[in-house]
Scaffold this motif. Structure first.
Motif, PDB file in Angstrom:
ATOM      1  N   GLU A 180       0.837  -1.031  -0.034  1.00  0.00           N
ATOM      2  CA  GLU A 180      -0.201   0.280   0.062  1.00  0.00           C
ATOM      3  C   GLU A 180       0.551   1.576  -0.242  1.00  0.00           C
ATOM      4  N   ASN A 181       1.737   1.511   0.327  1.00  0.00           N
ATOM      5  CA  ASN A 181       2.634   2.292   0.926  1.00  0.00           C
ATOM      6  C   ASN A 181       3.976   2.667  -0.049  1.00  0.00           C
ATOM      7  N   ASN A 192       1.278  -2.259  -6.710  1.00  0.00           N
ATOM      8  CA  ASN A 192       0.423  -1.988  -7.423  1.00  0.00           C
ATOM      9  C   ASN A 192       0.392  -0.782  -8.051  1.00  0.00           C
ATOM     10  N   ASN A 193       0.980  -0.006  -7.165  1.00  0.00           N
ATOM     11  CA  ASN A 193       0.797   1.821  -7.551  1.00  0.00           C
ATOM     12  C   ASN A 193       2.251   2.124  -8.160  1.00  0.00           C
ATOM     13  N   VAL A 194       1.754   2.296  -9.402  1.00  0.00           N
ATOM     14  CA  VAL A 194       2.769   2.324 -10.745  1.00  0.00           C
ATOM     15  C   VAL A 194       2.072   3.665 -11.355  1.00  0.00           C
ATOM     16  N   ILE A 195       2.990   4.654 -11.463  1.00  0.00           N
ATOM     17  CA  ILE A 195       2.837   6.085 -12.483  1.00  0.00           C
ATOM     18  C   ILE A 195       4.209   5.950 -13.294  1.00  0.00           C
ATOM     19  N   GLN A 196       3.742   6.882 -14.130  1.00  0.00           N
ATOM     20  CA  GLN A 196       4.359   6.742 -15.652  1.00  0.00           C
ATOM     21  C   GLN A 196       4.374   8.555 -15.551  1.00  0.00           C
ATOM     22  N   PHE A 197       6.091   8.884 -15.979  1.00  0.00           N
ATOM     23  CA  PHE A 197       5.418  10.138 -16.595  1.00  0.00           C
ATOM     24  C   PHE A 197       6.591  10.518 -17.734  1.00  0.00           C
ATOM     25  N   HIS A 198       6.239  11.608 -18.548  1.00  0.00           N
ATOM     26  CA  HIS A 198       6.808  11.704 -19.621  1.00  0.00           C
ATOM     27  C   HIS A 198       8.766  12.815 -19.054  1.00  0.00           C
ATOM     28  N   GLY A 199       9.462  11.761 -18.859  1.00  0.00           N
ATOM     29  CA  GLY A 199      10.072  12.498 -18.850  1.00  0.00           C
ATOM     30  C   GLY A 199      11.449  11.603 -19.438  1.00  0.00           C
TER      31      GLY A 199
END
Length: 204
Positions: free
Chosen positions: A148-149, A172-179
């Motif tokens: 969770e963390n 599960n906590n995945v964030i994709q970003f442009h860079g």
């Protein structure tokens, strides 16, 4: 008489783990301190050998009890096993031991000044082996709370490492970003800072 330490006790605390060959005085740290001016942002120089670095960082986190840990690249690899803390792994280099172009024997210059004044570091066969051993046990002991963390931030144009699939096998906590692999101010300001505040209940 008012307690002058009250504000200090309530100050949020972040510990930043830097990348390979860098230090706690890099540009990412400076930007974090600027954008989180009401936080205590700690950024230790990480020992070169994982056999020294891992226990050092675990003890530091135990003593400081940060609200969140942020690690980039190799620092993301070290942040992941800091069990029990909220942490953000940015372009984590879980497989650094497999990158012979990065992790190789020899003496090299640090990218940024170190607090101890050292300007070079040496990678030995033993140190490479310790990285392999750490890689083999990187994800041992993950709990439901960890799932969770822990967040993984992955750039869409990272040509240095690509460990998103490995991360997704455990979290599960995945964030994709442009860079790219190295963070710039825009990504820190628009992606990382909002996530830090959300995770620590400081979001607007």
């Amino acid at each position: 008489m008012p307690d002058t330490n009250e504000g200090r006790r309530k100050m949020r605390k972040l510990i930043y783990f830097h990348g390979f060959g860098s230090s706690g005085e890099g540009s990412t740290v400076k930007t974090l301190r600027e954008l989180l001016s009401d936080w205590a942002v700690l950024a230790p120089d990480i020992p070169i050998d994982p056999a020294d670095a891992l226990p050092f960082l675990k003890e530091l986190c135990k003593e400081e009890q940060p609200d969140v840990i942020v690690g980039t690249s190799m620092g993301g690899m070290y942040a992941q096993p800091m069990r029990g803390f909220k942490r953000i792994c940015v372009n984590p280099a879980f497989d650094i031991h497999e990158h012979k172009d990065i992790l190789k024997e020899g003496t090299f210059e640090f990218f940024n000044p170190r607090k101890d004044g050292e300007i070079t570091f040496t990678i030995t066969h033993s140190i490479i082996q310790h990285f392999r051993e750490m890689g083999a046990h990187q994800f041992d002991g993950i709990t439901d709370e960890d799932c969770e963390n822990v967040y993984g931030l992955f750039a869409d144009n990272d040509t240095t490492v690509n460990c998103e699939d490995v991360f997704r096998q455990h979290y599960n906590n995945v964030i994709q970003f442009h860079g790219e692999h190295r963070l710039n101010r825009q990504v820190i300001e628009e992606v990382l800072i909002p996530l830090i505040k959300e995770m620590t209940n400081e979001s607007k």
